[in-house]
Design a protein around this motif. Structure first.
Motif, short mmCIF file in Angstrom:
data_model
loop_
_atom_site.label_atom_id
_atom_site.label_comp_id
_atom_site.label_asym_id
_atom_site.label_seq_id
_atom_site.Cartn_x
_atom_site.Cartn_y
_atom_site.Cartn_z
N TYR A 1 41.33 -2.60 14.34
CA TYR A 1 40.70 -2.95 15.71
C TYR A 1 40.61 -4.49 16.07
O TYR A 1 40.28 -4.38 17.39
N PHE A 2 40.46 -5.17 15.14
CA PHE A 2 40.44 -6.62 15.38
C PHE A 2 41.74 -7.64 14.84
O PHE A 2 42.06 -7.24 13.69
N ALA A 3 42.09 -8.46 15.62
CA ALA A 3 43.24 -9.41 15.29
C ALA A 3 42.85 -10.17 14.17
O ALA A 3 43.75 -10.61 13.20
N GLY A 4 41.59 -10.59 13.94
CA GLY A 4 40.86 -11.56 12.93
C GLY A 4 39.43 -11.76 12.91
O GLY A 4 38.88 -11.34 13.71
N LYS A 5 39.04 -12.52 12.09
CA LYS A 5 37.52 -12.74 12.07
C LYS A 5 36.94 -13.35 13.38
O LYS A 5 35.81 -12.84 13.43
N GLN A 6 37.86 -14.29 13.82
CA GLN A 6 37.38 -14.94 15.19
C GLN A 6 37.20 -13.85 16.18
O GLN A 6 36.12 -13.78 16.83
N GLU A 7 38.09 -13.00 16.30
CA GLU A 7 38.09 -11.94 17.58
C GLU A 7 36.82 -11.02 17.32
O GLU A 7 35.98 -10.85 18.10
N MET A 8 36.86 -10.52 15.81
CA MET A 8 35.38 -9.70 15.54
C MET A 8 34.16 -10.47 15.93
O MET A 8 33.25 -9.70 16.49
N PHE A 9 34.13 -11.60 15.35
CA PHE A 9 32.75 -12.54 15.72
C PHE A 9 32.39 -12.67 17.23
O PHE A 9 31.35 -12.24 17.56
#
Length: 90
Positions: A5-13
């Motif tokens: 659902y998210f491209a990476g940790k930054q997007e999720m954060f």
């Protein structure tokens, strides 16, 4: 599963920050809606900030730590940050 659902940790954060900020802004809007004049609106703002002070502090600290981790330029130039600002906070 999260990376589905998210491209990476930054997007999720940043999405978590956005959701939290939206919740606080909604609560602030609800506190302001019955205020008939500027004085009462300002009082409602300060009451909201006082009641949710710890949440605003935590949000501020989390963003500061994240920016230190990825670097200011990387944070400012990230697609996720730009999209968050353009689509949700402006």
């Amino acid at each position: 599963l999260l990376y589905r659902y998210f491209a990476g940790k930054q997007e999720m954060f940043l999405m978590m920050v956005y959701q939290f900020a939206q919740m606080l802004l909604k609560e602030l809007g609800e506190a302001l809606s019955p205020a008939p004049n500027r004085e009462e609106m300002l009082e409602a703002v300060f009451n909201h900030l006082e009641q949710r002070e710890i949440d605003y502090q935590r949000l501020h600290l989390a963003l500061n730590d994240f920016i230190r981790l990825v670097g200011v330029e990387n944070f400012q130039n990230s697609d996720e940050f730009g999209e968050l600002i353009e689509n949700h906070l402006l």
